[in-house]
Design a protein around this motif. Sequence first.
Motif, PDB file in Angstrom:
ATOM      1  N   ARG A   1      -7.651  -4.022   1.256  1.00 54.57           N
ATOM      2  CA  ARG A   1      -6.318  -3.779   1.824  1.00 54.57           C
ATOM      3  C   ARG A   1      -6.144  -4.655   3.046  1.00 54.57           C
ATOM      4  NH1 ARG A   1      -5.084   1.008   5.321  1.00 54.57           N
ATOM      5  NH2 ARG A   1      -2.822   1.077   5.459  1.00 54.57           N
TER       6      ARG A   1
ATOM      7  N   VAL B   1      -3.462  -5.312   6.157  1.00 55.16           N
ATOM      8  CA  VAL B   1      -2.313  -4.755   6.887  1.00 55.16           C
ATOM      9  C   VAL B   1      -2.056  -5.612   8.103  1.00 55.16           C
ATOM     10  CG1 VAL B   1      -1.391  -2.733   8.072  1.00 55.16           C
ATOM     11  CG2 VAL B   1      -2.925  -2.438   6.166  1.00 55.16           C
TER      12      VAL B   1
ATOM     13  N   ASP C   1       0.806  -1.224   0.000  1.00 60.39           N
ATOM     14  CA  ASP C   1       0.000   0.000   0.000  1.00 60.39           C
ATOM     15  C   ASP C   1       0.837   1.271   0.000  1.00 60.39           C
ATOM     16  OD1 ASP C   1       0.896   0.205   2.611  1.00 60.39           O
ATOM     17  OD2 ASP C   1      -1.093   0.204   3.517  1.00 60.39           O
TER      18      ASP C   1
ATOM     19  N   ASN D   1       2.738   0.954   4.667  1.00 55.05           N
ATOM     20  CA  ASN D   1       3.253  -0.046   5.593  1.00 55.05           C
ATOM     21  C   ASN D   1       4.092  -1.065   4.844  1.00 55.05           C
ATOM     22  OD1 ASN D   1       1.743   0.716   8.087  1.00 55.05           O
ATOM     23  ND2 ASN D   1       0.023   0.343   6.715  1.00 55.05           N
TER      24      ASN D   1
ATOM     25  N   SER E   1       2.031  -5.030   4.006  1.00 55.18           N
ATOM     26  CA  SER E   1       0.670  -4.730   3.578  1.00 55.18           C
ATOM     27  C   SER E   1       0.448  -5.270   2.174  1.00 55.18           C
ATOM     28  CB  SER E   1       0.409  -3.224   3.587  1.00 55.18           C
ATOM     29  OG  SER E   1       1.260  -2.599   2.652  1.00 55.18           O
TER      30      SER E   1
END
Length: 140
Positions: free
Chosen positions: A138, A140, A124, A127, A130
């Motif tokens: 998404r 994470v 992303d 991070n 991720s």
Amino acid sequence: MSIWSSSLLEAEPVEAFFRALFASPAPTALIVSSDPADFARTVLPFELDAQQAEVLRSPAKYIALCCHRQWGKSQMAALKATHLAISQPGAQIIIVAPSLRQSGALLRSVHQFLARIDSPMKPDGLNRLSIVLPNGSRIV
């Protein structure tokens, strides 16, 4: 003078070859079952026992498992996260574990499941650990 203008090589066929070699394949639409256990068995393929299928099918917001070592608790979490990310566009999934090593291991499992189905994914950008899918989900 470029290397492509040599009398031995014609520029267009060589450049076309390298463009084709490094081009990423177009993503194909994946039809995802609403049943995560069915998704795990048919799409990934991942063998589940009856109790693991029950855990994947549970609509509970929280699940506490008391099982022996090597039962597949981490794999169930990764399967559930993978199914949710693929089946619900824009899903935001946060993997929480007591240590970075454990959450990283779960994210690697998710990455491996997504790689099995050739799902395009990228980090992303915020991070280090991720995954962002083309549907906007998404992890994470």
